[in-house]
Design a protein around this motif. Sequence first.
Motif, mmCIF file in Angstrom:
data_model
loop_
_atom_site.group_PDB
_atom_site.id
_atom_site.type_symbol
_atom_site.label_atom_id
_atom_site.label_comp_id
_atom_site.label_asym_id
_atom_site.label_seq_id
_atom_site.Cartn_x
_atom_site.Cartn_y
_atom_site.Cartn_z
ATOM 1 N N GLU A 1 0.654 -1.323 -0.072
ATOM 2 C CA GLU A 1 -0.086 0.110 -0.054
ATOM 3 C C GLU A 1 1.010 1.308 -0.140
ATOM 4 O O GLU A 1 0.285 2.384 -0.134
ATOM 5 N N ASP A 2 2.298 1.353 0.330
ATOM 6 C CA ASP A 2 3.087 2.431 0.417
ATOM 7 C C ASP A 2 3.338 2.750 -1.032
ATOM 8 O O ASP A 2 4.223 2.101 -1.745
ATOM 9 N N GLU A 3 2.603 3.653 -1.670
ATOM 10 C CA GLU A 3 2.903 4.123 -2.917
ATOM 11 C C GLU A 3 4.198 4.480 -3.563
ATOM 12 O O GLU A 3 4.668 4.136 -4.624
ATOM 13 N N GLU A 4 5.012 5.247 -2.418
ATOM 14 C CA GLU A 4 6.393 5.523 -2.722
ATOM 15 C C GLU A 4 7.354 4.562 -2.854
ATOM 16 O O GLU A 4 8.180 4.242 -3.612
ATOM 17 N N ARG A 5 6.973 3.438 -1.739
ATOM 18 C CA ARG A 5 7.905 2.136 -1.865
ATOM 19 C C ARG A 5 7.580 1.188 -3.083
ATOM 20 O O ARG A 5 8.601 0.886 -3.777
ATOM 21 N N ARG A 6 6.565 1.112 -3.188
ATOM 22 C CA ARG A 6 6.036 0.470 -4.444
ATOM 23 C C ARG A 6 6.651 1.021 -5.872
ATOM 24 O O ARG A 6 7.102 0.143 -6.925
ATOM 25 N N SER A 7 6.571 2.122 -5.966
ATOM 26 C CA SER A 7 7.054 3.125 -7.194
ATOM 27 C C SER A 7 8.570 2.928 -7.266
ATOM 28 O O SER A 7 9.302 2.466 -8.403
ATOM 29 N N SER A 8 9.563 2.798 -6.036
ATOM 30 C CA SER A 8 10.795 2.319 -6.023
ATOM 31 C C SER A 8 11.176 1.008 -6.552
ATOM 32 O O SER A 8 12.153 1.011 -7.286
ATOM 33 N N VAL A 9 10.490 0.133 -5.979
ATOM 34 C CA VAL A 9 10.662 -1.439 -6.370
ATOM 35 C C VAL A 9 10.172 -1.549 -7.623
ATOM 36 O O VAL A 9 11.109 -2.092 -8.404
ATOM 37 N N SER A 10 9.244 -0.698 -8.057
ATOM 38 C CA SER A 10 8.774 -1.093 -9.667
ATOM 39 C C SER A 10 9.732 -0.359 -10.423
ATOM 40 O O SER A 10 10.134 -1.114 -11.662
ATOM 41 N N ILE A 11 10.239 0.666 -10.325
ATOM 42 C CA ILE A 11 11.440 1.148 -11.102
ATOM 43 C C ILE A 11 12.551 0.330 -11.157
ATOM 44 O O ILE A 11 13.267 -0.266 -12.131
ATOM 45 N N ARG A 12 13.230 -0.544 -10.093
ATOM 46 C CA ARG A 12 14.427 -1.397 -10.026
ATOM 47 C C ARG A 12 13.731 -2.671 -10.881
ATOM 48 O O ARG A 12 14.728 -3.188 -11.566
#
Length: 176
Positions: free
Chosen positions: A78-89
């Motif tokens: 649910e943490d949008e910032e964390r998910r975005s960071s993981v998604s970029i990697r």
Amino acid sequence: GPEQMSILRAVYFITVSTTTIGFGDVVPTSRSGKVFTMLWILFGLGFVLPTVSDTAHDFIALVEKRLTIWIMPKNEIEDEERRSSVSIRVRLTLSLGLILIPLLIAAMFFLVVEAYHSHPDFDSVDAFYLSLVMITTVGYGDIEPSRTRKAQTFIVCFVPFAVIFCAAAIHNLSNI
């Protein structure tokens, strides 16, 4: 008169034309062959390539989403910032893999087949160069694959997927 080529050679020609590689090793020689080629290029670039490309892009997006969810701990989804960071990697890793894996497969194939069939000074640099020029559709024509059935069959079966996934990977990298 009509072009004189085997079915494999004709499919090979259509493949390198539709993927825009155009090695130049097989070209139309008759007027009707040239007219067919012009129509096929317009059809292939206007309908076939975008359809396959959209399918590949959707597939890559699905894999990226699933990998991101799979990698992330459940309490962080649910943490949008964390998910975005993981998604970029994940996007970066997946995209590099979609370029490097076809590059390695093609280079290994060409190193084995071309070194045996073409000339003795064909080496690993030539194999990687030919492979990268092929999967990125640059197709200089300075090194072309041998005209063996093995090489043409490999190109017909492998190149469409390699080109599409490489293009989608480059697109993904440009959006990071």
